[in-house]
Scaffold this motif. Sequence first.
Motif, mmCIF file in Angstrom:
data_model
loop_
_atom_site.group_PDB
_atom_site.id
_atom_site.type_symbol
_atom_site.label_atom_id
_atom_site.label_comp_id
_atom_site.label_asym_id
_atom_site.label_seq_id
_atom_site.Cartn_x
_atom_site.Cartn_y
_atom_site.Cartn_z
ATOM 1 N N TRP A 185 1.680 1.935 -3.466
ATOM 2 C CA TRP A 185 0.535 2.528 -4.167
ATOM 3 C C TRP A 185 0.407 4.010 -3.842
ATOM 4 O O TRP A 185 -0.007 4.794 -4.678
ATOM 5 C CB TRP A 185 -0.752 1.819 -3.811
ATOM 6 C CG TRP A 185 -0.795 0.409 -4.288
ATOM 7 C CD1 TRP A 185 -0.016 -0.166 -5.242
ATOM 8 C CD2 TRP A 185 -1.652 -0.605 -3.821
ATOM 9 N NE1 TRP A 185 -0.340 -1.487 -5.387
ATOM 10 C CE2 TRP A 185 -1.357 -1.784 -4.530
ATOM 11 C CE3 TRP A 185 -2.649 -0.658 -2.876
ATOM 12 C CZ2 TRP A 185 -2.008 -2.970 -4.329
ATOM 13 C CZ3 TRP A 185 -3.322 -1.838 -2.672
ATOM 14 C CH2 TRP A 185 -2.998 -2.984 -3.390
ATOM 15 N N LYS A 186 0.741 4.383 -2.630
ATOM 16 C CA LYS A 186 0.693 5.798 -2.254
ATOM 17 C C LYS A 186 1.678 6.584 -3.117
ATOM 18 O O LYS A 186 1.378 7.694 -3.564
ATOM 19 C CB LYS A 186 1.022 5.977 -0.771
ATOM 20 C CG LYS A 186 0.992 7.414 -0.328
ATOM 21 C CD LYS A 186 1.366 7.550 1.126
ATOM 22 C CE LYS A 186 1.374 9.017 1.531
ATOM 23 N NZ LYS A 186 1.854 9.212 2.877
ATOM 24 N N SER A 234 0.825 -1.216 0.000
ATOM 25 C CA SER A 234 0.000 0.000 0.000
ATOM 26 C C SER A 234 0.854 1.258 0.000
ATOM 27 O O SER A 234 0.467 2.278 -0.572
ATOM 28 C CB SER A 234 -0.958 0.002 1.191
ATOM 29 O OG SER A 234 -0.246 0.123 2.403
ATOM 30 N N ASP A 282 0.110 0.720 -13.104
ATOM 31 C CA ASP A 282 0.600 1.979 -12.524
ATOM 32 C C ASP A 282 1.903 1.748 -11.789
ATOM 33 O O ASP A 282 2.827 2.553 -11.860
ATOM 34 C CB ASP A 282 -0.436 2.564 -11.553
ATOM 35 C CG ASP A 282 -1.688 3.001 -12.260
ATOM 36 O OD1 ASP A 282 -1.653 3.204 -13.500
ATOM 37 O OD2 ASP A 282 -2.729 3.152 -11.575
ATOM 38 N N TYR A 283 1.992 0.642 -11.073
ATOM 39 C CA TYR A 283 3.185 0.304 -10.306
ATOM 40 C C TYR A 283 4.377 0.052 -11.238
ATOM 41 O O TYR A 283 5.473 0.522 -10.989
ATOM 42 C CB TYR A 283 2.904 -0.920 -9.437
ATOM 43 C CG TYR A 283 4.123 -1.482 -8.746
ATOM 44 C CD1 TYR A 283 4.707 -0.828 -7.663
ATOM 45 C CD2 TYR A 283 4.697 -2.671 -9.169
ATOM 46 C CE1 TYR A 283 5.823 -1.337 -7.031
ATOM 47 C CE2 TYR A 283 5.809 -3.191 -8.544
ATOM 48 C CZ TYR A 283 6.366 -2.521 -7.481
ATOM 49 O OH TYR A 283 7.473 -3.026 -6.845
ATOM 50 N N LYS A 292 0.481 7.439 -6.490
ATOM 51 C CA LYS A 292 -0.694 8.313 -6.426
ATOM 52 C C LYS A 292 -2.003 7.564 -6.660
ATOM 53 O O LYS A 292 -2.925 8.078 -7.263
ATOM 54 C CB LYS A 292 -0.580 9.468 -7.432
ATOM 55 C CG LYS A 292 0.709 10.242 -7.375
ATOM 56 C CD LYS A 292 0.769 11.127 -6.168
ATOM 57 C CE LYS A 292 1.958 12.065 -6.276
ATOM 58 N NZ LYS A 292 2.903 11.970 -5.223
ATOM 59 N N SER A 293 -2.083 6.336 -6.176
ATOM 60 C CA SER A 293 -3.314 5.567 -6.285
ATOM 61 C C SER A 293 -4.284 6.026 -5.202
ATOM 62 O O SER A 293 -3.921 6.181 -4.040
ATOM 63 C CB SER A 293 -3.024 4.074 -6.111
ATOM 64 O OG SER A 293 -4.240 3.359 -6.044
ATOM 65 N N SER A 294 -5.535 6.204 -5.587
ATOM 66 C CA SER A 294 -6.536 6.647 -4.616
ATOM 67 C C SER A 294 -6.989 5.513 -3.698
ATOM 68 O O SER A 294 -7.633 5.759 -2.683
ATOM 69 C CB SER A 294 -7.742 7.227 -5.353
ATOM 70 O OG SER A 294 -8.335 6.222 -6.164
ATOM 71 N N TRP A 348 -5.027 3.454 -2.018
ATOM 72 C CA TRP A 348 -4.007 3.028 -1.064
ATOM 73 C C TRP A 348 -4.518 3.071 0.368
ATOM 74 O O TRP A 348 -4.125 2.255 1.187
ATOM 75 C CB TRP A 348 -2.721 3.825 -1.232
ATOM 76 C CG TRP A 348 -2.748 5.197 -0.634
ATOM 77 C CD1 TRP A 348 -3.180 6.335 -1.220
ATOM 78 C CD2 TRP A 348 -2.327 5.544 0.681
ATOM 79 N NE1 TRP A 348 -3.055 7.382 -0.354
ATOM 80 C CE2 TRP A 348 -2.528 6.929 0.828
ATOM 81 C CE3 TRP A 348 -1.796 4.827 1.754
ATOM 82 C CZ2 TRP A 348 -2.223 7.606 1.992
ATOM 83 C CZ3 TRP A 348 -1.485 5.518 2.913
ATOM 84 C CH2 TRP A 348 -1.705 6.882 3.030
ATOM 85 N N LYS A 353 -4.165 -2.260 -10.217
ATOM 86 C CA LYS A 353 -3.230 -1.141 -10.244
ATOM 87 C C LYS A 353 -1.812 -1.554 -10.623
ATOM 88 O O LYS A 353 -0.891 -0.764 -10.514
ATOM 89 C CB LYS A 353 -3.198 -0.450 -8.868
ATOM 90 C CG LYS A 353 -4.493 0.208 -8.517
ATOM 91 C CD LYS A 353 -4.747 1.343 -9.484
ATOM 92 C CE LYS A 353 -6.012 2.089 -9.182
ATOM 93 N NZ LYS A 353 -6.201 3.215 -10.075
#
Length: 178
Positions: free
Chosen positions: A114-115, A111, A174-175, A118-120, A122, A171
């Motif tokens: 993910w932060k 997590s 994105d990672y 910029k994942s919402s 997380w 996600k």
Amino acid sequence: MSEKFLKRTNWTDIVISILFVILGVLLIIKPSEMVSVISILLGMVLFIIGFLKLVDYFTSKDKEDYLLTFALVAAVLGVIVLYCSDVITGIFRVLLGIWIIVSGIKNFQTSLVWKEVKSSLWTITVVCALLMIVAGIVILVSNTLAIRMVGIAIVIYAILDIVARSIFMKKIQDYLDN
């Protein structure tokens, strides 16, 4: 790491979590029977391993002492496990608690990644991870938890793990891009 590898690993973890859901439901519905079944299976496996290693020892030309020792220890442990299901319950509780804590810590670390991307989602994963860690600690420290409570904890852990893995799989690109 490739996207394909990460997705395959996550699917394996999801299947394991589904198996945990089934185990948890069985522990909730039939707690004493499940403990007995686990004890009997583990005891039989240990006893059979001990017996087979004993046969290996007596049929081999080289008499290696470690093989005899291993065979006797495995056979004796098998008999003890067959007749001491309460011990198995304690060991099972400790191993389960440790597993849940480790999984929660892994999800917490994920997590944080993910932060950074910029994942919402997380924050949801952080909450799930923290709940998993707390559930693992409760299982470890509480001697009064009934087997049904362990079953409930297993189901909660497995569902939280499935949610966390599903979010990760959505996600993953994105990672990998960052």
